[in-house]
Design a protein around this motif. Structure first.
Motif, short mmCIF file in Angstrom:
data_model
loop_
_atom_site.label_atom_id
_atom_site.label_comp_id
_atom_site.label_asym_id
_atom_site.label_seq_id
_atom_site.Cartn_x
_atom_site.Cartn_y
_atom_site.Cartn_z
N ALA A 134 0.84 -1.20 0.00
CA ALA A 134 0.00 0.00 0.00
C ALA A 134 0.87 1.25 0.00
O ALA A 134 0.60 2.22 -0.72
CB ALA A 134 -0.93 0.00 1.21
N LEU A 135 1.94 1.23 0.79
CA LEU A 135 2.85 2.37 0.82
C LEU A 135 3.48 2.61 -0.55
O LEU A 135 3.56 3.74 -1.03
CB LEU A 135 3.95 2.12 1.86
CG LEU A 135 4.99 3.22 2.08
CD1 LEU A 135 5.56 3.13 3.49
CD2 LEU A 135 6.15 3.11 1.08
N ILE A 136 3.92 1.54 -1.19
CA ILE A 136 4.57 1.68 -2.51
C ILE A 136 3.60 2.29 -3.52
O ILE A 136 3.99 3.15 -4.33
CB ILE A 136 5.08 0.32 -2.99
CG1 ILE A 136 6.27 -0.13 -2.12
CG2 ILE A 136 5.49 0.36 -4.46
CD1 ILE A 136 6.71 -1.56 -2.37
N LEU A 154 12.36 -3.72 -0.05
CA LEU A 154 11.32 -3.51 -1.05
C LEU A 154 10.76 -2.09 -0.96
O LEU A 154 10.45 -1.48 -2.00
CB LEU A 154 10.20 -4.54 -0.88
CG LEU A 154 10.54 -5.95 -1.33
CD1 LEU A 154 9.54 -6.96 -0.77
CD2 LEU A 154 10.58 -6.04 -2.85
N THR A 155 10.65 -1.56 0.25
CA THR A 155 10.18 -0.18 0.40
C THR A 155 11.16 0.79 -0.25
O THR A 155 10.76 1.71 -0.97
CB THR A 155 10.00 0.16 1.88
OG1 THR A 155 9.03 -0.73 2.46
CG2 THR A 155 9.51 1.59 2.06
N ALA A 156 12.45 0.57 -0.02
CA ALA A 156 13.47 1.42 -0.63
C ALA A 156 13.39 1.35 -2.15
O ALA A 156 13.46 2.37 -2.85
CB ALA A 156 14.86 1.02 -0.15
N GLN A 157 13.22 0.13 -2.69
CA GLN A 157 13.09 -0.03 -4.14
C GLN A 157 11.84 0.68 -4.65
O GLN A 157 11.87 1.36 -5.67
CB GLN A 157 13.00 -1.51 -4.50
CG GLN A 157 14.32 -2.24 -4.51
CD GLN A 157 14.17 -3.63 -5.11
OE1 GLN A 157 13.12 -4.27 -4.99
NE2 GLN A 157 15.21 -4.11 -5.74
N TRP A 216 13.03 7.52 4.03
CA TRP A 216 13.01 6.11 4.43
C TRP A 216 14.39 5.67 4.93
O TRP A 216 14.51 4.97 5.94
CB TRP A 216 12.56 5.23 3.28
CG TRP A 216 12.52 3.77 3.62
CD1 TRP A 216 13.24 2.76 3.04
CD2 TRP A 216 11.70 3.14 4.63
NE1 TRP A 216 12.92 1.55 3.62
CE2 TRP A 216 11.99 1.77 4.60
CE3 TRP A 216 10.78 3.63 5.55
CZ2 TRP A 216 11.37 0.85 5.46
CZ3 TRP A 216 10.16 2.72 6.41
CH2 TRP A 216 10.46 1.36 6.35
N ARG A 217 15.45 6.09 4.26
CA ARG A 217 16.80 5.74 4.68
C ARG A 217 17.07 6.29 6.09
O ARG A 217 17.68 5.61 6.92
CB ARG A 217 17.82 6.28 3.69
CG ARG A 217 17.73 5.66 2.31
CD ARG A 217 18.64 6.36 1.33
NE ARG A 217 20.03 6.01 1.56
CZ ARG A 217 20.62 4.94 1.04
NH1 ARG A 217 19.94 4.10 0.27
NH2 ARG A 217 21.88 4.68 1.28
#
Length: 294
Positions: free
Chosen positions: A161-163, A196-199, A210-211
């Motif tokens: 959902a975030l992505i 996956l969130t970073a991607q 995010w980092r």
């Protein structure tokens, strides 16, 4: 060229195959609950010089309704050639596996999602032989999750959902919710979601947010992203320390340092360059002498 967000939007299903149950519920489509899921080869190439690959393909088992196939495609923009490719995937999979097959398209913008969701008649306009109707997940129908209790119910769904909401104005609150959730999540589940969130954020400004959250909230996790962030932090710390050494040396030697030179030294993150400046500071009589060998 395949982008990092493209990979994240479908790879999350490979890492967490049961995720589709939550996604289908969110999209208002009832599928039988999965009892297990298996990642399958994505190669749909036939014995002819034509290569076709679906992004992710899962065989999902159910308790009472038998297995079905789920083909997941990540779509970053409108592409007029895609509907016929998707129709080919579905026809090929039905013919090869003889199992009910669903196509799920995951998008990060409303325009692409609306385009992907429209029924596409295929064949002669007088009598279309087929109509393509993908199931689409995107910012138009995936929830904005900012409640930690809700996020904890399904961290993988929260990540997807975030992505899909990577461009949401409230992305900061969404990211904080996920990082808080993952603090209490077993590493075997949390680590792939961190990556996956970073991607999925790609090169958006939110990627830096995010980092920073990973460095602070998830500092005890070990993953490629967290190690990269820690390496960056260690390098930044060494550079800041070296810059302070140069300024202290100049101060002890009584060399005036104008504000411009001070900012240049303090703002440098190149350790090799800082080492050269330190050597120059040993004999410099003016601040400009420090930079003489540039």
């Amino acid at each position: 060229m395949v982008s990092a967000p493209h990979e994240a939007m479908h790879r999350v299903f490979q890492e967490y195959p049961s995720l589709f149950t939550s996604v289908s519920e969110a999209l208002g489509v009832t599928f039988p609950p999965a009892t297990s899921a298996k990642v399958m080869t994505t190669d749909l190439t036939e014995n002819r010089p034509l290569e076709r690959r679906v992004d992710t393909l899962l065989r999902i088992e159910t308790e009472n309704d038998g297995p079905f196939l789920l083909a997941v495609e990540a779509q970053g923009r409108k592409d007029p050639d895609k509907p016929t490719s998707w129709a080919y995937y579905l026809a090929h999979l039905l013919e090869k596996y003889r199992l009910p097959t669903t196509l799920l398209v995951v998008c990060q913008d409303r325009g692409t999602a609306a385009w992907a969701a429209r029924p596409v008649p295929l064949g002669a306009p007088q009598w279309p032989a087929l109509t393509l109707r993908p199931l689409v997940a995107g910012p138009h129908n995936m929830p904005v999750i900012t409640d930690v209790a809700e996020a904890r119910k399904d961290p993988a769904f929260t990540t997807l959902a975030l992505i899909t909401h990577a461009d949401d104005p409230d992305i900061g609150a969404i990211l904080k919710t996920l990082s808080t959730t993952l603090r209490d999540t077993p590493e075997s589940i949390a680590n792939p979601l961190v990556e996956l969130t970073a991607q999925g954020l790609g090169n958006r400004p939110a990627a830096r947010q995010w980092r920073n959250l990973v460095a602070v909230d998830l500092s005890f996790y070990t993953s490629p992203l967290s190690e990269e962030i820690r390496d960056e932090g260690r390098a930044a710390g060494r550079a800041a320390g070296r810059a302070e050494d140069i300024l202290r040396l100049l101060r002890l030697r009584g060399v005036p340092v104008p504000d411009e030179a001070r900012e240049k030294i303090a703002g440098c993150d190149d350790l090799h360059l800082l080492d050269r400046w330190f050597t120059g500071a040993v004999t410099a009589t003016t601040a400009e002498d420090v930079f003489a060998e540039e």
